[in-house]
Design a protein around this motif. Structure first.
Motif, PDB file in Angstrom:
ATOM      1  N   LEU A 172      -3.022   9.274   7.585  1.00  0.00           N
ATOM      2  CA  LEU A 172      -2.062   8.325   8.143  1.00  0.00           C
ATOM      3  C   LEU A 172      -0.668   8.556   7.551  1.00  0.00           C
ATOM      4  O   LEU A 172       0.330   8.529   8.259  1.00  0.00           O
ATOM      5  CB  LEU A 172      -2.536   6.895   7.875  1.00  0.00           C
ATOM      6  CG  LEU A 172      -1.772   5.758   8.545  1.00  0.00           C
ATOM      7  CD1 LEU A 172      -1.851   5.878  10.064  1.00  0.00           C
ATOM      8  CD2 LEU A 172      -2.315   4.418   8.098  1.00  0.00           C
ATOM      9  N   LYS A 173      -0.593   8.808   6.236  1.00  0.00           N
ATOM     10  CA  LYS A 173       0.700   8.997   5.563  1.00  0.00           C
ATOM     11  C   LYS A 173       1.456  10.201   6.106  1.00  0.00           C
ATOM     12  O   LYS A 173       2.686  10.210   6.118  1.00  0.00           O
ATOM     13  CB  LYS A 173       0.500   9.152   4.055  1.00  0.00           C
ATOM     14  CG  LYS A 173       0.292   7.845   3.335  1.00  0.00           C
ATOM     15  CD  LYS A 173       0.168   8.057   1.834  1.00  0.00           C
ATOM     16  CE  LYS A 173      -0.055   6.740   1.128  1.00  0.00           C
ATOM     17  NZ  LYS A 173      -0.237   6.902  -0.319  1.00  0.00           N
ATOM     18  N   GLU A 174       0.732  11.214   6.557  1.00  0.00           N
ATOM     19  CA  GLU A 174       1.379  12.407   7.119  1.00  0.00           C
ATOM     20  C   GLU A 174       2.220  12.054   8.346  1.00  0.00           C
ATOM     21  O   GLU A 174       3.217  12.711   8.634  1.00  0.00           O
ATOM     22  CB  GLU A 174       0.322  13.451   7.499  1.00  0.00           C
ATOM     23  CG  GLU A 174      -0.333  14.112   6.308  1.00  0.00           C
ATOM     24  CD  GLU A 174      -1.528  14.973   6.703  1.00  0.00           C
ATOM     25  OE1 GLU A 174      -1.725  15.234   7.906  1.00  0.00           O
ATOM     26  OE2 GLU A 174      -2.261  15.371   5.779  1.00  0.00           O
ATOM     27  N   ASP A 175       1.823  11.003   9.055  1.00  0.00           N
ATOM     28  CA  ASP A 175       2.550  10.577  10.259  1.00  0.00           C
ATOM     29  C   ASP A 175       3.701   9.625   9.948  1.00  0.00           C
ATOM     30  O   ASP A 175       4.325   9.096  10.865  1.00  0.00           O
ATOM     31  CB  ASP A 175       1.588   9.899  11.243  1.00  0.00           C
ATOM     32  CG  ASP A 175       0.504  10.842  11.725  1.00  0.00           C
ATOM     33  OD1 ASP A 175       0.752  12.065  11.741  1.00  0.00           O
ATOM     34  OD2 ASP A 175      -0.589  10.360  12.077  1.00  0.00           O
ATOM     35  N   LYS A 176       3.949   9.382   8.652  1.00  0.00           N
ATOM     36  CA  LYS A 176       5.006   8.453   8.209  1.00  0.00           C
ATOM     37  C   LYS A 176       4.903   7.112   8.951  1.00  0.00           C
ATOM     38  O   LYS A 176       5.800   6.732   9.719  1.00  0.00           O
ATOM     39  CB  LYS A 176       6.377   9.078   8.395  1.00  0.00           C
ATOM     40  CG  LYS A 176       6.554  10.320   7.538  1.00  0.00           C
ATOM     41  CD  LYS A 176       7.982  10.738   7.486  1.00  0.00           C
ATOM     42  CE  LYS A 176       8.127  11.776   6.404  1.00  0.00           C
ATOM     43  NZ  LYS A 176       8.541  13.071   6.816  1.00  0.00           N
ATOM     44  N   PRO A 177       3.805   6.393   8.744  1.00  0.00           N
ATOM     45  CA  PRO A 177       3.582   5.140   9.481  1.00  0.00           C
ATOM     46  C   PRO A 177       4.485   4.006   8.991  1.00  0.00           C
ATOM     47  O   PRO A 177       5.013   4.042   7.887  1.00  0.00           O
ATOM     48  CB  PRO A 177       2.127   4.824   9.143  1.00  0.00           C
ATOM     49  CG  PRO A 177       1.954   5.374   7.756  1.00  0.00           C
ATOM     50  CD  PRO A 177       2.788   6.624   7.726  1.00  0.00           C
ATOM     51  N   SER A 178       4.602   2.998   9.825  1.00  0.00           N
ATOM     52  CA  SER A 178       5.307   1.774   9.429  1.00  0.00           C
ATOM     53  C   SER A 178       4.359   0.940   8.574  1.00  0.00           C
ATOM     54  O   SER A 178       3.143   1.168   8.558  1.00  0.00           O
ATOM     55  CB  SER A 178       5.706   0.975  10.675  1.00  0.00           C
ATOM     56  OG  SER A 178       4.538   0.467  11.323  1.00  0.00           O
ATOM     57  N   ALA A 179       4.927  -0.041   7.872  1.00  0.00           N
ATOM     58  CA  ALA A 179       4.099  -0.948   7.064  1.00  0.00           C
ATOM     59  C   ALA A 179       3.079  -1.665   7.953  1.00  0.00           C
ATOM     60  O   ALA A 179       1.938  -1.881   7.556  1.00  0.00           O
ATOM     61  CB  ALA A 179       4.980  -1.953   6.333  1.00  0.00           C
ATOM     62  N   GLN A 180       3.478  -2.002   9.192  1.00  0.00           N
ATOM     63  CA  GLN A 180       2.564  -2.692  10.098  1.00  0.00           C
ATOM     64  C   GLN A 180       1.390  -1.794  10.487  1.00  0.00           C
ATOM     65  O   GLN A 180       0.253  -2.248  10.559  1.00  0.00           O
ATOM     66  CB  GLN A 180       3.294  -3.177  11.355  1.00  0.00           C
ATOM     67  CG  GLN A 180       2.438  -4.010  12.286  1.00  0.00           C
ATOM     68  CD  GLN A 180       1.910  -5.273  11.623  1.00  0.00           C
ATOM     69  OE1 GLN A 180       2.697  -6.097  11.154  1.00  0.00           O
ATOM     70  NE2 GLN A 180       0.593  -5.447  11.569  1.00  0.00           N
ATOM     71  N   ALA A 214       0.831  -1.211   0.000  1.00  0.00           N
ATOM     72  CA  ALA A 214       0.000   0.000   0.000  1.00  0.00           C
ATOM     73  C   ALA A 214       0.863   1.258   0.000  1.00  0.00           C
ATOM     74  O   ALA A 214       0.549   2.234  -0.688  1.00  0.00           O
ATOM     75  CB  ALA A 214      -0.934  -0.009   1.213  1.00  0.00           C
ATOM     76  N   MET A 215       1.967   1.253   0.760  1.00  0.00           N
ATOM     77  CA  MET A 215       2.808   2.436   0.872  1.00  0.00           C
ATOM     78  C   MET A 215       3.775   2.588  -0.296  1.00  0.00           C
ATOM     79  O   MET A 215       4.138   3.695  -0.656  1.00  0.00           O
ATOM     80  CB  MET A 215       3.602   2.403   2.190  1.00  0.00           C
ATOM     81  CG  MET A 215       2.722   2.441   3.433  1.00  0.00           C
ATOM     82  SD  MET A 215       1.573   3.842   3.463  1.00  0.00           S
ATOM     83  CE  MET A 215       2.691   5.176   3.780  1.00  0.00           C
ATOM     84  N   ARG A 216       4.202   1.485  -0.889  1.00  0.00           N
ATOM     85  CA  ARG A 216       5.200   1.543  -1.956  1.00  0.00           C
ATOM     86  C   ARG A 216       4.604   1.682  -3.350  1.00  0.00           C
ATOM     87  O   ARG A 216       5.316   1.758  -4.323  1.00  0.00           O
ATOM     88  CB  ARG A 216       6.070   0.282  -1.920  1.00  0.00           C
ATOM     89  CG  ARG A 216       6.994   0.183  -0.750  1.00  0.00           C
ATOM     90  CD  ARG A 216       8.113   1.211  -0.874  1.00  0.00           C
ATOM     91  NE  ARG A 216       9.038   1.109   0.219  1.00  0.00           N
ATOM     92  CZ  ARG A 216      10.167   0.428   0.170  1.00  0.00           C
ATOM     93  NH1 ARG A 216      10.511  -0.210  -0.922  1.00  0.00           N
ATOM     94  NH2 ARG A 216      10.962   0.404   1.215  1.00  0.00           N
ATOM     95  N   SER A 217       3.294   1.687  -3.444  1.00  0.00           N
ATOM     96  CA  SER A 217       2.642   1.789  -4.754  1.00  0.00           C
ATOM     97  C   SER A 217       1.622   2.922  -4.705  1.00  0.00           C
ATOM     98  O   SER A 217       1.334   3.455  -3.646  1.00  0.00           O
ATOM     99  CB  SER A 217       1.931   0.478  -5.106  1.00  0.00           C
ATOM    100  OG  SER A 217       0.808   0.292  -4.264  1.00  0.00           O
TER     101      SER A 217
END
Length: 193
Positions: free
Chosen positions: A166-174, A131-134
């Motif tokens: 959520l992305k603004e908080d730079k979340p982990s993949a988990q 989700a984060m890498r694409s």
């Protein structure tokens, strides 16, 4: 060719056997990269998601299945690709990201294995990684039912998950996976009846 044929045949059989009701199919975008993330309650889940989704799906399947001649041949021809379970499989990650870069649809069962009691388990970080890498749209999917013959089975496709905040908080993949799992649980809770 085999995929389209198999999808039509399996749809006819499963629709009759399990009285499948599809909800929210319009939530799946017609174009662009998409990740379908579903709960996992049975070996029947991949074909059920495959036949109810309006797009052709590529699933990851455990590597051991590809070592069996008949099943391995079938899986390859049904657009599945192998993943080594229990370790970071760079090849599988590359395959999945490449598929999404080409605008394809990736089907994932974030729990990594079937839930023996039917309750949603904690998801693995892989779903969050994709989700984060694409730039894919992530669609939560819930399968509700028992796969008993002639008993209703619901397949619900929820609205795309919004990750902007959520992305603004730079979340982990988990953490991203946890958000996906919460969306799947919400679909289950809202559609149990």
């Amino acid at each position: 060719m085999l995929y389209k044929f198999a999808k039509a045949v399996v749809y006819t059989i499963f629709k009759f056997l399990f009285r499948i009701k599809i909800i929210g199919k319009k939530n799946v975008p017609k174009e662009g990269p998409v990740i379908i993330c579903s709960n996992h309650i049975s070996n029947y889940d991949p074909p059920v998601v495959g036949i109810t989704c309006p797009r052709d799906i590529h699933f990851m399947a455990k590597e051991e299945l590809f070592e069996k001649k008949g099943i391995g041949f079938l899986l390859r021809n049904l657009q599945a690709f192998p993943v080594k379970r229990g370790m970071r499989d760079r090849n599988a990650l590359r395959n999945g990201l490449g598929l999404l870069e080409d605008g394809g649809t990736l089907g994932l069962f974030p729990e990594g294995t079937r839930s023996k009691d039917g309750q949603l388990k904690k998801g693995l970080a892989g779903a969050g990684f994709f989700a984060m890498r694409s730039n894919a749209t992530v669609i939560p999917c819930a399968i509700i039912g028992t796969y008993e013959r002639f008993k209703p089975l619901k397949v619900i496709y929820g609205p795309p998950i919004e990750f902007e905040t959520l992305k603004e908080d730079k979340p982990s993949a988990q953490e991203v996976t946890d958000e996906i799992m919460e969306n799947i649980q919400s679909l289950i809770d809202e559609n149990k009846k």
